[in-house]
Design a protein around this motif. Structure first.
Motif, mmCIF file in Angstrom:
data_model
loop_
_atom_site.group_PDB
_atom_site.id
_atom_site.type_symbol
_atom_site.label_atom_id
_atom_site.label_comp_id
_atom_site.label_asym_id
_atom_site.label_seq_id
_atom_site.Cartn_x
_atom_site.Cartn_y
_atom_site.Cartn_z
ATOM 1 N N VAL A 194 0.855 -1.184 0.000
ATOM 2 C CA VAL A 194 0.000 0.000 0.000
ATOM 3 C C VAL A 194 0.891 1.234 0.000
ATOM 4 O O VAL A 194 1.830 1.322 0.795
ATOM 5 N N VAL A 195 0.607 2.167 -0.895
ATOM 6 C CA VAL A 195 1.422 3.384 -0.983
ATOM 7 C C VAL A 195 0.514 4.610 -0.982
ATOM 8 O O VAL A 195 -0.651 4.544 -1.372
ATOM 9 N N SER A 196 1.067 5.732 -0.536
ATOM 10 C CA SER A 196 0.331 6.993 -0.557
ATOM 11 C C SER A 196 1.328 8.130 -0.668
ATOM 12 O O SER A 196 2.511 7.969 -0.368
ATOM 13 N N GLY A 197 0.830 9.279 -1.122
ATOM 14 C CA GLY A 197 1.698 10.430 -1.297
ATOM 15 C C GLY A 197 0.946 11.717 -1.080
ATOM 16 O O GLY A 197 -0.290 11.780 -1.208
ATOM 17 N N GLN A 198 1.687 12.764 -0.771
ATOM 18 C CA GLN A 198 1.100 14.059 -0.459
ATOM 19 C C GLN A 198 0.401 14.698 -1.652
ATOM 20 O O GLN A 198 -0.562 15.439 -1.497
ATOM 21 N N THR A 199 0.893 14.402 -2.853
ATOM 22 C CA THR A 199 0.295 14.890 -4.094
ATOM 23 C C THR A 199 0.219 13.734 -5.070
ATOM 24 O O THR A 199 0.884 12.705 -4.874
ATOM 25 N N PRO A 200 -0.563 13.858 -6.147
ATOM 26 C CA PRO A 200 -0.603 12.786 -7.143
ATOM 27 C C PRO A 200 0.772 12.463 -7.712
ATOM 28 O O PRO A 200 1.088 11.292 -7.963
ATOM 29 N N GLU A 201 1.596 13.486 -7.903
ATOM 30 C CA GLU A 201 2.940 13.259 -8.459
ATOM 31 C C GLU A 201 3.810 12.485 -7.458
ATOM 32 O O GLU A 201 4.553 11.567 -7.839
ATOM 33 N N VAL A 202 3.732 12.859 -6.204
ATOM 34 C CA VAL A 202 4.499 12.159 -5.180
ATOM 35 C C VAL A 202 4.011 10.724 -5.034
ATOM 36 O O VAL A 202 4.811 9.789 -4.870
ATOM 37 N N LEU A 203 2.707 10.517 -5.121
ATOM 38 C CA LEU A 203 2.150 9.170 -5.056
ATOM 39 C C LEU A 203 2.768 8.286 -6.129
ATOM 40 O O LEU A 203 3.137 7.131 -5.863
ATOM 41 N N GLU A 204 2.906 8.810 -7.337
ATOM 42 C CA GLU A 204 3.484 8.011 -8.419
ATOM 43 C C GLU A 204 4.960 7.733 -8.171
ATOM 44 O O GLU A 204 5.455 6.655 -8.509
ATOM 45 N N ARG A 205 5.659 8.683 -7.584
ATOM 46 C CA ARG A 205 7.069 8.441 -7.261
ATOM 47 C C ARG A 205 7.202 7.328 -6.226
ATOM 48 O O ARG A 205 8.051 6.435 -6.349
ATOM 49 N N TYR A 210 8.378 1.466 -4.725
ATOM 50 C CA TYR A 210 8.018 0.165 -4.156
ATOM 51 C C TYR A 210 7.659 -0.849 -5.232
ATOM 52 O O TYR A 210 7.911 -2.053 -5.057
ATOM 53 N N GLY A 211 7.087 -0.375 -6.327
ATOM 54 C CA GLY A 211 6.747 -1.293 -7.409
ATOM 55 C C GLY A 211 7.964 -1.961 -8.003
ATOM 56 O O GLY A 211 7.868 -3.061 -8.578
ATOM 57 N N ALA A 212 9.131 -1.332 -7.846
ATOM 58 C CA ALA A 212 10.366 -1.884 -8.396
ATOM 59 C C ALA A 212 10.891 -3.070 -7.598
ATOM 60 O O ALA A 212 11.752 -3.806 -8.082
ATOM 61 N N ILE A 213 10.382 -3.273 -6.373
ATOM 62 C CA ILE A 213 10.959 -4.318 -5.531
ATOM 63 C C ILE A 213 9.987 -5.435 -5.168
ATOM 64 O O ILE A 213 10.374 -6.390 -4.490
ATOM 65 N N THR A 214 8.716 -5.337 -5.584
ATOM 66 C CA THR A 214 7.778 -6.395 -5.230
ATOM 67 C C THR A 214 6.999 -6.885 -6.439
ATOM 68 O O THR A 214 6.543 -6.090 -7.265
ATOM 69 N N SER A 215 6.848 -8.197 -6.529
ATOM 70 C CA SER A 215 6.046 -8.788 -7.593
ATOM 71 C C SER A 215 4.563 -8.730 -7.258
ATOM 72 O O SER A 215 3.722 -9.010 -8.107
ATOM 73 N N GLY A 216 4.236 -8.352 -6.015
ATOM 74 C CA GLY A 216 2.845 -8.287 -5.591
ATOM 75 C C GLY A 216 2.140 -7.018 -6.013
ATOM 76 O O GLY A 216 0.930 -6.889 -5.810
ATOM 77 N N GLY A 217 2.881 -6.063 -6.585
ATOM 78 C CA GLY A 217 2.282 -4.823 -7.038
ATOM 79 C C GLY A 217 2.042 -3.842 -5.903
ATOM 80 O O GLY A 217 2.307 -4.129 -4.733
ATOM 81 N N VAL A 218 1.529 -2.680 -6.265
ATOM 82 C CA VAL A 218 1.233 -1.648 -5.274
ATOM 83 C C VAL A 218 -0.242 -1.269 -5.343
ATOM 84 O O VAL A 218 -0.868 -1.373 -6.394
ATOM 85 N N PHE A 219 -0.768 -0.840 -4.208
ATOM 86 C CA PHE A 219 -2.125 -0.309 -4.148
ATOM 87 C C PHE A 219 -2.025 1.148 -3.748
ATOM 88 O O PHE A 219 -1.486 1.476 -2.688
ATOM 89 N N ARG A 220 -2.555 2.025 -4.582
ATOM 90 C CA ARG A 220 -2.489 3.456 -4.317
ATOM 91 C C ARG A 220 -3.642 3.865 -3.407
ATOM 92 O O ARG A 220 -4.785 3.907 -3.825
ATOM 93 N N ALA A 221 -3.330 4.156 -2.152
ATOM 94 C CA ALA A 221 -4.354 4.579 -1.197
ATOM 95 C C ALA A 221 -4.834 5.985 -1.542
ATOM 96 O O ALA A 221 -4.106 6.780 -2.152
ATOM 97 N N ALA A 222 -6.048 6.296 -1.128
ATOM 98 C CA ALA A 222 -6.651 7.583 -1.460
ATOM 99 C C ALA A 222 -5.923 8.745 -0.801
ATOM 100 O O ALA A 222 -5.949 9.872 -1.310
#
Length: 442
Positions: A194-205, A210-222
């Motif tokens: 699960v990932v989250s960021g202060q802005t949409p751009e930060v969320l993608e960063r 994290y997406g680079a290190i897990t085969s389970g993928g990421v979930f973008r929290a609101a």
């Protein structure tokens, strides 16, 4: 000019070459315990990564290839390009600063944020150099907290120490840790993060990191608060379900009914949740619900279900001690306690409820000898005042209690421990792994 890590107190663990493009992103992981070390090693496989821990002894051990938590084996640690240091001043400017420090509770079961606040001050002192180098740093918290801590408590500390503005000069993210000590199936490189960021751009960063290190993928929290809340309810939910199991164990014991027999039947239903009774300790399930209940009380709410579950689980060791005492017809005796860690096959002694059981039996007059196949003897004395006895199997006891089913104990089997009993002695099994071979079980 920042010192060459290899020339300072930050020394590369392994000799492997960094992957192409790794220097484009630099990461500093603050806190190298059960959560931080596996994360740092995984990140070092894709990015230039520095692991920072203020415990110089921990850094020294890791530099010899030894991980006392048992999460990363020697070969993997020595092959890693991860750099290590106990000195924040030698950490180079980074794009990401990830906080993986403990968030315990105090003696009154209130959140103790002092460690995460200290980590925030440490990172705050680093941010200026990162900005000066042209980076736009993101501070990502993984430590379990109640919703609002990252933005309302940590951010002001970062701003105060750095003199920078959050949301302009640096940004925030939150990605709740999901490390399960000793679990080799749900590791950092396989789980959904699960990932989250202060802005949409930060969320993608943060998602890219994290997406680079897990085969389970990421979930973008609101939002950051949603991600914080998701983590704290994951453990609160487990705590409440285990509390129900503990409560019905107490009910069925009055009816001379085995909880394990009941569960064996109930689990045949397709939607029955497979929880089991037991002592609930550790750094997560036994702690995190208090973070949520604390915040609820701040808001003027009465978190009755959460605190009721906590109350049942916190009192379970005392109840077990009384039941064991009754099984001995109220006669104090010599007891061998097998296991002290909060769960099987790991050395983690944090918030051990077996320690509570040992104390409760002592108050009832029993003399308790403790053996653990994984725990550190020095830490057991330092944390609980409980000596671990290596040659505990060389004498006989009135009662042998399998509290933590380490693989070493299961390999020996119930017959081995029955042989340690005096005539009329009691073999007790808190996890129900010995089945009918035990004289007493939950």
């Amino acid at each position: 000019m920042y010192p060459d890590l290899a020339q300072s107190s930050a020394i590369p663990v392994g000799q492997g070459a960094a992957l192409p493009g790794a220097l484009a992103q630099r990461v500093v992981v603050v806190g190298l315990g059960y959560v931080g070390l596996p994360l740092a090693v995984a990140l070092a496989g894709r990015f230039e990564t520095v692991g920072l821990d203020i415990d110089a002894r921990r850094i020294a051990e890791l530099n010899t290839g030894h991980d006392r938590t048992g999460e990363i084996d020697r070969d993997r640690l020595e092959a890693s390009t991860l750099a290590l240091t106990a000195d924040p001043q030698v950490c180079p400017p980074a794009d990401f600063y990830i906080v993986t420090v403990p968030t315990p509770i105090d003696g009154a079961n209130r959140p103790d944020l002092r460690i995460v606040e200290a980590a925030s001050r440490t990172i705050g002192a680093m941010l200026g150099a990162a900005v000066a180098e042209g980076r736009v740093p993101v501070v990502v918290y993984e430590s379990t907290v109640y919703p609002g801590v990252t933005e309302d408590i940590c951010a002001p500390i970062l701003e105060q120490v750095s003199g920078l503005v959050c949301g302009r000069d640096f940004f925030l993210g939150y990605s709740p840790e999901r490390i399960n000590p000793g679990d080799r199936e749900h590791t950092i490189d396989k789980i959904t993060k699960v990932v989250s960021g202060q802005t949409p751009e930060v969320l993608e960063r943060v998602a890219h990191l994290y997406g680079a290190i897990t085969s389970g993928g990421v979930f973008r929290a609101a939002s950051i608060k949603a991600a914080e809340a998701a983590k704290v309810i994951e453990n609160a939910q487990r705590d409440i379900n285990i509390a129900f199991m503990n409560e019905i164990s107490q009910i069925f014991s009055k009816m001379d009914l085995s909880i394990w027999d009941v569960l064996a039947a109930a689990r045949t239903k397709w939607n029955f949740l497979p929880f089991a009774p037991g002592l609930v300790g550790g750094h997560c399930i036994g702690v995190d619900p208090y973070y949520l209940s604390h915040r609820a009380e701040q808001l003027g709410l009465d978190p009755r279900v959460i605190l009721s579950g906590r109350g049942i689980n916190d009192s379970m060791a005392g109840w077990v001690a009384k039941e064991l005492h009754t099984a001995r017809k109220g006669k104090p005796g010599n007891v061998l306690m097998l296991g002290l860690t909060f769960k099987e096959n790991i050395p983690d002694l944090r918030n051990s409820k077996v320690a509570d059981l040992v104390s409760a039996l002592g108050r009832l007059g029993h003399g308790v000898t403790v053996h653990d196949a994984h725990a550190d003897a020095h830490e057991a004395v330092e944390e609980y005042g409980i000596p671990l006895v290596e040659d505990a199997f060389k004498r006989k006891y009135d009662m042998v209690v399998l509290a933590v089913p380490h693989r070493e104990y299961l390999a020996l089997g119930p017959g081995h421990f029955r042989a340690l009993l005096k005539k009329g002695g009691t073999l007790a099994d808190l996890k129900g792994v010995f089945g009918q071979a035990a004289d007493w079980s939950l």
